[in-house]
Design a protein around this motif. Structure first.
Motif, PDB file in Angstrom:
ATOM      1  N   ILE A 131       0.782  -1.296   0.047  1.00  0.00           N
ATOM      2  CA  ILE A 131      -0.086   0.018  -0.026  1.00  0.00           C
ATOM      3  C   ILE A 131       1.088   1.158   0.004  1.00  0.00           C
ATOM      4  N   LEU A 132       0.701   1.892  -1.002  1.00  0.00           N
ATOM      5  CA  LEU A 132       1.452   3.363  -1.065  1.00  0.00           C
ATOM      6  C   LEU A 132       0.631   4.537  -0.783  1.00  0.00           C
ATOM      7  N   ALA A 148       0.546   0.798   5.269  1.00  0.00           N
ATOM      8  CA  ALA A 148       0.942   1.653   4.051  1.00  0.00           C
ATOM      9  C   ALA A 148       2.390   2.329   4.215  1.00  0.00           C
ATOM     10  N   ARG A 149       2.830   2.520   3.346  1.00  0.00           N
ATOM     11  CA  ARG A 149       4.083   3.006   3.188  1.00  0.00           C
ATOM     12  C   ARG A 149       4.091   4.395   2.311  1.00  0.00           C
ATOM     13  N   ILE A 174      -1.068  -4.277  -5.367  1.00  0.00           N
ATOM     14  CA  ILE A 174      -0.349  -3.110  -5.028  1.00  0.00           C
ATOM     15  C   ILE A 174      -1.529  -2.001  -5.244  1.00  0.00           C
ATOM     16  N   LEU A 175      -1.813  -1.179  -4.050  1.00  0.00           N
ATOM     17  CA  LEU A 175      -2.650  -0.298  -3.736  1.00  0.00           C
ATOM     18  C   LEU A 175      -2.078   0.935  -3.754  1.00  0.00           C
ATOM     19  N   ILE A 213      -6.081   1.923  -7.730  1.00  0.00           N
ATOM     20  CA  ILE A 213      -6.334   3.166  -6.851  1.00  0.00           C
ATOM     21  C   ILE A 213      -7.542   3.132  -6.023  1.00  0.00           C
ATOM     22  N   LEU A 214      -7.406   3.310  -4.641  1.00  0.00           N
ATOM     23  CA  LEU A 214      -8.430   3.552  -3.627  1.00  0.00           C
ATOM     24  C   LEU A 214      -9.354   4.528  -4.164  1.00  0.00           C
TER      25      LEU A 214
END
Length: 404
Positions: A131-132, A148-149, A174-175, A213-214
């Protein structure tokens, strides 16, 4: 592509959530989550002596053709809540779809991904989901999605990727998310609103990844699930194992399914605003009888367990809880057994079949897309097939199409 229940791809029912392009679909872990694409249809009640068409607005769902995941309203959740009698049969309906831009996932989907279980909680695996957070460093430090990072620590906006492509390919999902975000990815509006996110998205795509993408960004997720946001950086497996895993959200803001340990954790009950509980176990007592309303069914996870009374009783209890009473809003229901896999699944499926008027197959697919570890035993599935015939007057689902 996301996998169908038998492990094969089925583009008519599922589309990918977020898996790397180089992955072999047959080898993807079950923790990736598909999205229902079934058409909507009208709901009607049919007398056993003949068909009766719905009156305008009566028990009918929208038939608009839309893409993405369903976000049912409370009226949709409890539609058809009247009890069937021996003279009435249901006409099957199909799950309705909501318009979700491809490449996006909803906050509800992310909630279920964070709490997915496959033998053990998927979030315990450091390579389960990357999670970015594509917001500023200050906003990240204030609060972010759990695990998340900060994107700058992984994808540098100028220098390129700071984590090797080999490492990136280890992640199943990958979010990416910004503060907000509804514009189609790649559009001028999206580039203007979230330049860092757009840069990360296309940089990862160029490296052979399939990031998603969220939808609505951090603000949308935090408004629904603030308890899954934190100022702490949680990365190591030892840290992940200390995280609270929540029940799966089957109907948004309404119906949840989980384990006995989750039903006994008052922090979970409070955070999810649970008001009613269906306890499907014979061995575990109700945890908070002075605070919550319970239905205790005392079922055993045995293929010979008779469900003829339990299925309609649970369905009526859940429907009444969600519907509420005059002057009182509808509540939220948690259905649980010991592990949240078999007994709780059969009751959830029975509710979706009777109250949403979905076939066993449609109800099963809906449930599995939101709780991948759901696995009613073979005897329960046979009784659900009989229940389907009782509700609709005929069997609509072949058990050969049910893949656990």
């Amino acid at each position: 592509m996301a996998r169908s229940q038998d492990g094969c791809t089925d583009s008519s029912t599922f589309w990918p959530v977020a898996v790397k392009k180089a992955a072999n679909p047959e080898c993807l872990p079950s923790k990736t989550m598909g999205i229902a694409l079934s058409r909507s249809d009208k709901c009607r009640i049919v007398s056993s002596t003949g068909l009766r068409s719905s009156a305008p607005g009566e028990n009918s769902a929208s038939c608009s053709e839309m893409n993405g995941i369903v976000k049912p309203s409370r009226n949709d959740i409890i539609q058809g809540s009247q009890t069937n009698n021996e003279e009435e049969l249901l006409v099957p309906a199909l799950p309705e779809k909501a318009d979700i831009e491809r490449g996006y996932v909803t906050p509800q989907q992310v909630y279920n991904l964070l709490n997915a279980e496959a033998g053990e909680p998927a979030l315990h695996d450091p390579y389960y989901m990357l999670i970015l957070d594509c917001r500023s460093a200050d906003r990240y430090k204030q609060s972010h999605l759990v695990t998340a990072r900060a994107s700058v620590t992984v994808i540098h906006p100028d220098l390129g990727c700071l984590i090797s492509c080999v490492q990136l390919q280890e992640f199943s999902i990958i979010l990416l998310y910004a503060e907000e975000g509804h514009s189609p990815v790649g559009s001028q509006e999206a580039r203007a609103d979230n330049p860092t996110l757009q840069h990360c998205f296309f940089q990862l795509s160029a490296l052979g990844m399939d990031p998603v993408i969220l939808l609505g960004g951090y603000s949308a997720f935090h408004s629904l699930y603030p308890f899954l946001c934190t100022p702490r950086m949680v990365l190591l497996e030892s840290e992940r194992r200390l995280l609270t895993i929540y029940p799966s959200e089957i109907l948004e803001g309404a119906l949840y399914q989980g384990s006995a340990s989750q039903a006994q954790d008052y922090r979970i009950i409070k955070n999810l605003h649970i008001t009613h509980v269906v306890n499907a176990t014979a061995e575990i007592s109700d945890a908070f009888p002075n605070v919550l309303r319970y239905l205790r069914l005392r079922l055993s996870d045995d293929a010979q367990q008779d469900l003829r009374q339990a299925l309609p009783e649970a369905s009526r209890f859940i429907a009444a809880a969600l519907r509420g009473s005059p002057g009182s809003p509808g509540g939220r229901v948690l259905v649980h057994c010991s592990l949240g896999r078999s007994r709780s699944s059969v009751l959830t499926l029975g509710f979706l079949m009777e109250q949403r008027r979905w076939s066993l197959l449609h109800a099963f697919r809906w449930l599995k897309e939101r709780r991948t570890c759901a696995a009613p035993n073979a005897g329960f599935l046979r009784q659900l097939s009989e229940y389907e015939e009782q509700l609709f007057g005929r069997r609509l689902t072949s058990l050969d199409d049910i893949r656990l």
